[in-house]
Design a protein around this motif. Structure first.
Motif, mmCIF file in Angstrom:
data_model
loop_
_atom_site.group_PDB
_atom_site.id
_atom_site.type_symbol
_atom_site.label_atom_id
_atom_site.label_comp_id
_atom_site.label_asym_id
_atom_site.label_seq_id
_atom_site.Cartn_x
_atom_site.Cartn_y
_atom_site.Cartn_z
ATOM 1 N N ARG A 85 38.887 46.924 40.071
ATOM 2 C CA ARG A 85 37.273 47.021 40.037
ATOM 3 C C ARG A 85 36.515 47.250 38.506
ATOM 4 N NH1 ARG A 85 35.058 51.867 43.223
ATOM 5 N NH2 ARG A 85 32.691 50.369 42.800
ATOM 6 N N VAL A 86 35.969 46.148 38.304
ATOM 7 C CA VAL A 86 35.178 46.422 37.212
ATOM 8 C C VAL A 86 33.458 46.145 37.093
ATOM 9 C CG1 VAL A 86 35.278 45.600 34.756
ATOM 10 C CG2 VAL A 86 36.994 44.731 36.574
ATOM 11 N N SER A 87 32.984 46.502 36.087
ATOM 12 C CA SER A 87 30.954 46.727 36.289
ATOM 13 C C SER A 87 31.009 46.239 34.788
ATOM 14 C CB SER A 87 31.582 48.156 36.755
ATOM 15 O OG SER A 87 29.008 48.472 36.634
ATOM 16 N N GLN A 88 30.512 45.664 34.853
ATOM 17 C CA GLN A 88 30.096 45.207 33.552
ATOM 18 C C GLN A 88 27.799 45.775 33.458
ATOM 19 O OE1 GLN A 88 27.740 41.191 33.558
ATOM 20 N NE2 GLN A 88 29.212 40.841 31.698
ATOM 21 N N GLY A 89 27.485 46.127 31.663
ATOM 22 C CA GLY A 89 26.631 46.855 31.638
ATOM 23 C C GLY A 89 25.493 46.604 31.013
ATOM 24 N N LEU A 90 25.727 44.834 30.720
ATOM 25 C CA LEU A 90 24.583 44.439 29.895
ATOM 26 C C LEU A 90 22.681 44.848 29.887
ATOM 27 C CD1 LEU A 90 25.770 40.285 30.426
ATOM 28 C CD2 LEU A 90 26.191 42.584 28.701
ATOM 29 N N VAL A 91 21.837 44.623 29.067
ATOM 30 C CA VAL A 91 21.041 44.819 29.149
ATOM 31 C C VAL A 91 19.974 43.573 29.641
ATOM 32 C CG1 VAL A 91 19.106 45.669 28.472
ATOM 33 C CG2 VAL A 91 21.051 46.439 27.169
ATOM 34 N N VAL A 92 19.858 44.052 31.177
ATOM 35 C CA VAL A 92 18.940 42.772 31.111
ATOM 36 C C VAL A 92 17.506 43.279 32.420
ATOM 37 C CG1 VAL A 92 19.396 41.400 33.485
ATOM 38 C CG2 VAL A 92 20.837 41.922 32.352
ATOM 39 N N ILE A 93 16.582 42.614 31.307
ATOM 40 C CA ILE A 93 14.832 42.556 31.738
ATOM 41 C C ILE A 93 14.820 41.153 32.573
ATOM 42 C CG2 ILE A 93 12.897 43.811 31.069
ATOM 43 C CD1 ILE A 93 14.375 44.185 28.635
ATOM 44 N N PRO A 94 14.535 42.060 34.022
ATOM 45 C CA PRO A 94 13.316 40.593 34.575
ATOM 46 C C PRO A 94 12.950 40.831 34.809
ATOM 47 C CG PRO A 94 14.240 42.540 36.608
ATOM 48 C CD PRO A 94 15.371 42.716 34.411
ATOM 49 N N THR A 95 11.114 40.250 34.587
ATOM 50 C CA THR A 95 9.151 39.765 34.357
ATOM 51 C C THR A 95 8.846 39.281 35.420
ATOM 52 O OG1 THR A 95 10.019 38.058 32.937
ATOM 53 C CG2 THR A 95 10.349 39.428 31.869
ATOM 54 N N ASP A 96 9.373 38.859 36.133
ATOM 55 C CA ASP A 96 8.726 38.568 37.955
ATOM 56 C C ASP A 96 7.439 38.979 37.958
ATOM 57 O OD1 ASP A 96 11.067 37.066 38.532
ATOM 58 O OD2 ASP A 96 11.597 38.314 38.080
ATOM 59 N N TYR A 112 9.959 51.200 33.315
ATOM 60 C CA TYR A 112 11.343 51.384 34.504
ATOM 61 C C TYR A 112 11.189 50.862 35.756
ATOM 62 C CZ TYR A 112 12.477 53.097 29.893
ATOM 63 O OH TYR A 112 13.398 53.342 29.035
ATOM 64 N N THR A 113 9.775 51.092 36.340
ATOM 65 C CA THR A 113 10.104 51.232 37.598
ATOM 66 C C THR A 113 9.038 49.779 38.017
ATOM 67 O OG1 THR A 113 8.767 53.307 38.460
ATOM 68 C CG2 THR A 113 8.013 51.774 39.896
ATOM 69 N N GLN A 114 8.175 49.412 37.192
ATOM 70 C CA GLN A 114 8.543 47.352 36.628
ATOM 71 C C GLN A 114 10.005 46.838 37.062
ATOM 72 O OE1 GLN A 114 8.484 45.260 34.349
ATOM 73 N NE2 GLN A 114 9.214 44.182 35.858
ATOM 74 N N ILE A 115 10.752 47.332 36.558
ATOM 75 C CA ILE A 115 12.046 46.590 36.074
ATOM 76 C C ILE A 115 12.489 46.883 37.388
ATOM 77 C CG2 ILE A 115 14.109 46.510 34.460
ATOM 78 C CD1 ILE A 115 12.058 47.050 32.127
ATOM 79 N N LEU A 116 12.852 48.098 37.823
ATOM 80 C CA LEU A 116 14.326 48.547 38.441
ATOM 81 C C LEU A 116 13.818 47.634 40.127
ATOM 82 C CD1 LEU A 116 14.535 51.976 38.324
ATOM 83 C CD2 LEU A 116 16.408 50.469 38.155
ATOM 84 N N THR A 117 12.093 47.855 39.924
ATOM 85 C CA THR A 117 11.752 47.045 41.053
ATOM 86 C C THR A 117 12.374 45.418 41.670
ATOM 87 O OG1 THR A 117 10.011 48.178 41.519
ATOM 88 C CG2 THR A 117 9.794 46.962 42.806
#
Length: 344
Positions: free
Chosen positions: A239-250, A322-327
């Motif tokens: 198992r490998v988990s990647q942790g980039l900073v990813v910010i969706p703007t939809d 954060y709420t918007q990004i997580l959603t």
């Protein structure tokens, strides 16, 4: 080039848990609210990052203990615990306790090395043993042995009305399979593979190789992941988990989109060349619509090696951001990457 990326199997998020020194409870409650939101949205995992002597969560294990009582399904992790600050025996007891409280949902991530600014805090952290402390992988090997149930004492039995155990109590049998190592170099990735534990990769790697060659963060990260699996007993299944900073703007407002772009732009210079004596190379923050982010992630050599991620939330944003990004991560980007939300 690596094969086509596999469908995303597990989606998680990572937060630093910032707070105001004058009102620390508010920040910690915000973090707990994000974890419960993550569970409602179907995230597979939520991870907390350590911040010692800063205005971020200094004791993720304690905060995650609170989170175990507010959630029932989501996996809870640390990314990562710097073992230079910890006594492995005491940490093993805390981890096992929280794992039992969570019903077997704790995913402890850790790393080795001396604490940051050690010369300035050594007398407070290790006043009597500062020059003798071992910050090498041996410290991690002590933790692994204790979590796996090896003896911590050569005495067991009853003494008066007290009953003693040789191994850490409580013992949580499944916890050892959920240990993760935060690696940023080939050497540490190989070590994690040899130990048979899981691998956490992030937005930081060590720039290794010929200075004359162009440095490619994604290629370096992919090479580390492959080196880890080559040494791991489970091989390609490790198992490998990647942790980039990813910010969706939809669903972001115009003001939020401007803020997110400015944040990424301000941090971009550190991605252009290795930083500091450790030659740390940072990945660019990814900002855009889910459609744009899918294209960029599918082209990322490191992402193409994994089917688990714990995308990092940016620092210093507001709770509503954060709420918007997580959603958007859970309802737009995750499904576009092939992910299916978990069910309560």
């Amino acid at each position: 080039m690596s094969p086509n990326p596999r469908p995303l199997r597990k989606l998680g998020f990572l937060t630093i848990g910032l707070f105001d020194e004058a009102d620390p409870r508010r920040g910690h409650e915000s973090t707990l609210d994000l974890i419960t939101l993550g569970e409602r949205l179907g995230f597979d995992s939520a991870w907390l990052r350590h911040r010692h002597l800063q205005y971020g969560i200094s004791s993720p294990v304690a905060v995650l203990a609170a989170a175990t009582q507010r959630t029932s399904r989501i996996q809870l992790g640390t990314a990562v615990t710097p073992l230079g600050w910890e006594n492995p025996l005491r940490l093993a007891e805390d981890l096992a306790t929280v794992d039992v409280l969570s019903g077997g949902r704790l995913n402890p991530g850790f790393s080795v090395g001396p604490p940051t600014h050690y010369a300035h805090l050594r007398d407070a952290l290790y006043p009597d043993t500062g020059d003798q402390e071992d910050f090498s992988p041996r410290r991690a090997e002590r933790l692994l042995a204790l979590v796996r149930g090896e003896d911590a004492s050569d005495f067991a039995g009853t003494e008066g009305i007290e009953v003693y155990s040789r191994r850490v109590q409580p013992h949580s049998p499944g916890l050892a399979s959920r240990l993760w190592y935060g690696a940023g170099s080939l050497r540490s990735a190989r070590w994690a593979g040899e130990q048979g534990i899981n691998l956490l990769t992030s937005s930081v790697v060590k720039a290794e190789g010929d200075d004359a060659e162009p440095l490619d963060f994604a290629a370096i990260q992919a090479a580390q992941i492959r080196a880890f699996r080559e040494r791991h007993p489970d091989g390609d299944r490790a198992r490998v988990s990647q942790g980039l900073v990813v910010i969706p703007t939809d669903s972001a407002t115009p003001e939020q989109r401007a803020k997110y772009q400015a944040y990424a732009l301000a941090r971009a210079p550190r991605t252009l060349a290795p930083q500091g004596p450790a030659r740390l190379l940072f990945a660019p923050d990814l900002v855009g619509t889910s459609e744009e982010l899918v294209e960029r992630l599918h082209a990322h050599a490191g992402y193409r090696e994994v089917d688990e991620v714990a995308f990092a939330l940016p620092f210093t944003f507001e709770h509503e951001d954060y709420t918007q990004i997580l959603t958007d991560l859970a309802t737009r980007l995750g499904p576009a990457l092939g992910w299916t939300p978990g069910q309560d």
